[in-house]
Design a protein around this motif. Structure first.
Motif, short mmCIF file in Angstrom:
data_model
loop_
_atom_site.label_atom_id
_atom_site.label_comp_id
_atom_site.label_asym_id
_atom_site.label_seq_id
_atom_site.Cartn_x
_atom_site.Cartn_y
_atom_site.Cartn_z
N ARG A 230 -28.69 12.17 -5.41
CA ARG A 230 -29.22 11.91 -4.19
C ARG A 230 -29.15 13.12 -3.44
NH1 ARG A 230 -30.67 6.98 -3.67
NH2 ARG A 230 -29.48 5.12 -4.51
N TRP A 231 -28.26 14.17 -3.71
CA TRP A 231 -28.09 15.37 -3.04
C TRP A 231 -29.31 16.22 -3.52
CZ3 TRP A 231 -27.28 20.04 -5.39
CH2 TRP A 231 -27.23 21.14 -4.48
N ALA A 232 -29.55 16.31 -4.69
CA ALA A 232 -30.38 17.10 -5.51
C ALA A 232 -31.98 16.52 -5.08
CB ALA A 232 -30.31 17.01 -6.87
N HIS A 233 -32.01 15.39 -4.46
CA HIS A 233 -33.36 14.86 -4.10
C HIS A 233 -33.54 14.87 -2.49
CE1 HIS A 233 -35.21 14.47 -8.05
NE2 HIS A 233 -34.13 14.10 -8.42
N GLY A 234 -32.64 15.36 -1.93
CA GLY A 234 -32.86 15.28 -0.52
C GLY A 234 -32.22 14.32 0.35
N GLN A 235 -31.57 13.31 -0.20
CA GLN A 235 -31.14 12.01 0.49
C GLN A 235 -29.53 12.23 0.66
OE1 GLN A 235 -31.77 8.48 -2.04
NE2 GLN A 235 -33.86 8.42 -1.28
N TRP A 236 -29.32 13.04 1.71
CA TRP A 236 -28.06 13.80 2.12
C TRP A 236 -27.22 12.75 2.57
CZ3 TRP A 236 -27.02 19.28 2.70
CH2 TRP A 236 -27.73 20.26 1.66
N SER A 237 -27.72 11.79 3.31
CA SER A 237 -26.97 10.82 4.11
C SER A 237 -26.36 9.66 2.99
CB SER A 237 -27.72 9.95 4.94
OG SER A 237 -27.97 10.67 6.24
N ASP A 238 -27.42 9.21 1.99
CA ASP A 238 -26.85 8.44 0.90
C ASP A 238 -25.74 9.15 0.11
OD1 ASP A 238 -28.32 6.46 1.71
OD2 ASP A 238 -30.21 6.81 0.62
N ALA A 239 -26.07 10.40 -0.18
CA ALA A 239 -25.32 11.40 -1.20
C ALA A 239 -23.57 11.19 -0.24
CB ALA A 239 -25.73 12.77 -1.34
N HIS A 240 -23.72 11.57 1.02
CA HIS A 240 -22.50 11.49 1.77
C HIS A 240 -21.68 10.20 1.65
CE1 HIS A 240 -20.41 11.06 5.99
NE2 HIS A 240 -19.84 11.83 5.22
N GLU A 241 -22.61 9.17 1.62
CA GLU A 241 -21.70 7.85 1.37
C GLU A 241 -21.21 7.64 0.17
OE1 GLU A 241 -20.08 4.21 1.78
OE2 GLU A 241 -20.79 5.57 3.72
N GLU A 242 -21.93 8.16 -0.89
CA GLU A 242 -21.47 8.02 -2.18
C GLU A 242 -20.36 8.94 -2.41
OE1 GLU A 242 -22.54 5.76 -3.56
OE2 GLU A 242 -24.62 5.19 -3.25
N THR A 243 -20.09 9.96 -1.71
CA THR A 243 -19.24 10.93 -1.97
C THR A 243 -17.72 10.41 -1.37
OG1 THR A 243 -20.42 12.76 -1.88
CG2 THR A 243 -18.24 13.07 -1.14
N LEU A 244 -17.91 9.59 -0.14
CA LEU A 244 -16.74 9.14 0.34
C LEU A 244 -16.22 8.12 -0.51
CD1 LEU A 244 -17.71 9.23 4.12
CD2 LEU A 244 -16.23 10.70 2.72
N GLN A 245 -17.18 7.06 -1.10
CA GLN A 245 -16.85 6.03 -1.78
C GLN A 245 -16.17 6.50 -3.15
OE1 GLN A 245 -16.87 3.07 -1.31
NE2 GLN A 245 -16.60 1.89 -2.79
N ALA A 246 -16.37 7.74 -3.55
CA ALA A 246 -15.55 7.98 -4.90
C ALA A 246 -14.30 8.28 -4.42
CB ALA A 246 -16.28 9.46 -5.23
N GLU A 247 -14.29 9.05 -3.26
CA GLU A 247 -12.71 9.07 -2.67
C GLU A 247 -11.86 7.90 -2.41
OE1 GLU A 247 -9.60 9.79 -0.24
OE2 GLU A 247 -11.36 8.84 0.65
N ARG A 248 -12.63 6.95 -1.87
CA ARG A 248 -12.04 5.85 -1.72
C ARG A 248 -11.59 4.95 -3.19
NH1 ARG A 248 -15.72 5.50 2.69
NH2 ARG A 248 -17.43 4.32 1.50
N ALA A 249 -12.47 5.05 -4.11
CA ALA A 249 -12.01 4.50 -5.19
C ALA A 249 -10.86 5.27 -5.90
CB ALA A 249 -13.35 4.52 -6.29
#
Length: 760
Positions: A480-499
């Motif tokens: 998502r970061w590579a295709h400009g969806q930075w808000s969604d990329a941010h959420e997936e990043t946080l989910q990775a940390e929570r996991a």
């Protein structure tokens, strides 16, 4: 991929080959098949049934209840339509109840083979027989048995046996009818023996043809091998082999030949010196490893010690079965290897392949041939998990040496294998393979690709596979970061940390470092990124762990704080670690950040050196935005050093098509700054305006601040008070938000000393 048609294959609009690996050819072009083995099996099943079949029957045939059979069938049919339907010609016909395939204009190899047997093989045109025989590439639907599905498996084996019988009869007829031209009959005799290694009549005809062609050594090898195989199989010898030897040899003795004297010494029947014991075992392993095996490999996999292997090889070389070439052992006749391999029982053969695969997997791969051998032996072992794991290792090795097309091939092959594996093992393997696939090539349907990866990550999380859940979320974030969806990329990043909060050890360190890196890239939650990075560094020191995500995150945070010298040291460390680990995308990112710092320092000579390295690396990477970015950056440096803006304008076209908004915005802002120094005010205004639009879409405050600052300065030089005030106020508001320190410094310089940006 385009290719000339094989012998016997007509130029139909559509050709379907089921003998060997399934293959679909349209107008001479081999089509890419769906990765799903069930979808390919469905195509073959429909092709050989002339009537329509109920959806219920097809669901029961290939799917199990938890898999949503009707949904899976719909998905498979959608994939098959792309293969078999053409404009103006619908072949796959389906309604709510039944499904059928109209094959009236499809050339199907096995149908052609069976149709030929409806005629008399003794009287049919010989050339037509040869053309049909040449289309046999292997057992019916090789590799698509699907033994977990009893009805399909039974149908497949029955069709395979029928096709094998038909091909055997066809080859026997050809050998008989071409007996007067032995050089023409010989290939068919070899093919006959390959598919019927225990058929004494087939090998007797091969021995006769070899003797007729004055090749007594090969004939002797075939005679001895045939006797050995038949005896080991517990079958009776009816004397055909020895009669063929004696009768043909007697006739040949009356005809002068160019054969060297003394090349043949065959004892009487009771004195045949056939391979046994260690010699036979070594030959079997050599056949399994054919076309080439080394004594060292034989020692590792066979379980025999060096002395026993040496003695066996001495016998094999003295009997002219094996020859040593460049440190490798090869069979003097490839057919001998084929027939030895065929004579190994299926269970033993799979166990031998597993032994080789496990031995190869125990050491790092060093070349593409090793990767190919690993995947071949793993798949031949019959263990789907081992085979899928081998494709992961082969794909990662290919990424390391920038063999991206091969990596993509291995990943797709592995995903097809993983589909047949049950439980969490399938999920974990699929995530690792998706990671290889993404690194090998940009995803065509990246949005659905990211959704699929997140769905797999959720399943991994439910089963407690935390490391794989983290991998999935971070992979989705990168997509998502590579295709400009930075808000969604941010959420997936946080989910990775929570996991990973419940994990420990190495995986937790990597998870925290990767999360800090992603947050720094996104310029989101930087305080959290700093805290995570501090924890990751502390634990990494305790565990003596080095991972490139740590210095990359340190470099990004240092750069954000305008500490260029510190950031440069971290990025160089990250580049070295990425290079050592084979992480080419990470290496590119570290090099990219070093380039950005040189551009901000106005060191265009140093930036040019980084551009050269980026271009070389970008050309070896996947077909993403890396290579276009490197070319555009190099053109930007040329503009700075030679005052030639045209190449940069050309390079931007390719970069725009690569759909890399952030990289495009960064270079546009650097070019706009150069335009201002060269007095090209309108060009600066256009480029800064385009960069501002990209930065707004990405929600990047740093690039928005720089764009507004440059647009304000361009308006000042154009005496446009209204536009200058608008952009100046926007820049002031952004400067109060969390933006990169170096960007705030650049904005302050433009605001307080605008003439410093003007060389004129």
């Amino acid at each position: 991929m385009n290719r000339s048609l094989p012998l016997g294959q007509t130029m139909n609009a559509l050709t379907l080959n089921l003998l060997g690996d399934l293959e679909v050819i349209r107008d001479g072009q081999v089509l890419a098949l769906p990765p799903s083995r069930k979808t390919r099996a469905l195509l073959a099943y429909l092709a050989l049934h002339t009537r329509s079949l109920s959806r219920e029957h097809l669901c029961d045939l290939l799917w199990e209840m938890p898999d949503d059979p009707r949904g899976s069938l719909r998905w498979s049919l959608s994939k098959l339509r792309r293969l078999v339907d053409t404009p103006g010609r619908t072949r796959l016909r389906a309604d709510r109840s039944v499904v059928g395939l109209d094959t009236t204009d499809i050339d199907i190899d096995v149908v052609t083979l069976h149709a030929l047997h409806g005629e008399r093989l003794e009287t049919a045109d010989v050339e037509r027989l040869e053309l049909t025989a040449a289309r046999y590439r292997g057992p019916f639907l090789e590799g698509l048995e699907l033994d977990r599905f009893a009805d399909f498996h039974g149908w497949c084996l029955a069709e395979r046996q029928t096709a094998l019988r038909a091909q055997t009869n066809l080859l026997a007829a050809l050998v008989t009818r071409l007996a007067h031209t032995p050089e023409r009959a010989l290939p068919h005799a070899h093919a006959w023996v390959r598919i019927a290694p225990f058929d004494e009549a087939a090998r007797a005809r091969l021995v006769s043809l070899l003797l007729a062609l004055h090749r007594p050594r090969e004939a002797e090898q075939q005679l001895q091998l045939g006797v050995r195989l038949i005896r080991e199989a517990g079958l009776p010898l009816n004397g055909q082999l020895l009669r063929a030897w004696r009768d043909t040899k007697r006739l040949a003795a009356a005809t002068p030949t160019n054969a060297a004297p003394g090349t043949l010494s065959l004892p009487a029947v009771g004195e045949l010196t056939l391979p046994d014991g260690d010699t036979l075992e070594v030959l079997r392993w050599a056949a399994l490893l054919a076309p080439a095996a080394s004594p060292a490999t034989l020692s590792h996999v066979s379980g025999l010690d060096t002395n026993r292997i040496g003695a066996a090889l001495e016998v094999a070389e003295r009997r002219h079965w094996l020859t040593a070439e460049g440190g490798e052992l090869r069979f003097t006749q490839s057919d001998m290897a084929t027939e030895l391999y065929a004579a190994i029982s299926p269970a033993r053969r799979q166990a031998m392949h597993r032994r080789v695969a496990e031995w190869l997997a125990g050491s790092p791969l060093t070349d593409l041939s090793q990767a190919q051998e690993l995947t071949h032996h793993a798949q031949a072992s019959g263990d789907l998990e081992l085979a899928a794991r081998a494709t992961v290792e082969a794909g990662r090795f290919c990424l390391r040496i920038c063999a991206n097309e091969q990596a993509q091939h291995y990943a797709q092959r592995g995903l097809a294998l993983a589909e047949e594996i049950d439980d969490i093992r399938r999920v974990c393997l699929a995530l690792e393979l998706h990671d290889v696939l993404y690194r090998a090539a940009p995803l065509a349907d990246w949005d659905n690709g990211a959704r699929d990866v997140v769905a797999l990550a959720e399943q991994a999380l439910e089963h407690g596979a935390l490391a794989h859940a983290r991998l999935g979320y971070q992979l989705a974030s990168h997509i998502r970061w590579a295709h400009g969806q930075w808000s969604d990329a941010h959420e997936e990043t946080l989910q990775a940390e929570r996991a990973m909060r419940c994990s420990e050890g190495r995986e937790q360190v990597i998870a925290m470092a990767e999360t800090a890196r992603c947050l720094a890239m996104l310029e989101r939650d930087l305080e959290q990124a700093t805290e995570l990075l501090a924890q990751a560094r502390e634990q990494a020191i305790e565990q003596r762990l080095a991972h490139p995500a740590i210095p990359l995150a340190q470099g990004l945070l240092s750069l954000h704080e305008d500490r260029f010298d510190t950031a440069e040291a971290y990025f160089k460390e990250a580049r070295t670690l990425c290079k050592a680990m084979g992480d080419r995308l990470g290496e590119f990112q570290a090099q990219e950040m070093l380039l950005l710092m040189d551009l901000e320092r106005d060191d265009y000579v140093g930036a040019g050196r980084h551009c050269k390295q980026l271009r070389e690396l970008g050309e070896r990477l996947r077909d993403g935005s890396e290579a276009p970015y490197a070319a555009a950056a190099e053109a930007l440096c040329r503009y700075a050093l030679e005052d030639d803006p045209d190449p940069f304008g050309v390079a931007l076209v390719t970069l725009r098509h690569a759909d890399a908004r952030h990289r495009l915005a960064v270079l546009l802002l650097q070019a706009a700054r150069l335009d201002l120094t060269r007095g090209r005010i309108e060009s600066a205004r256009q480029r800064a305006g385009e960069a501002l639009e990209h930065a707004r879409v990405l929600e990047r405050r740093t690039e928005q601040l720089l764009a507004h600052a440059l647009l304000a300065e361009a308006a000042r030089r154009r005496d446009d008070v209204t536009e200058r005030q608008y952009h100046a106020h926007a820049a002031e508001a952004l400067a109060e938000a969390p933006v990169a320190g170096w960007a705030r410094r650049r904005w302050q310089a433009l605001r307080e000393h605008p003439a410093a940006e003007d060389e004129t």
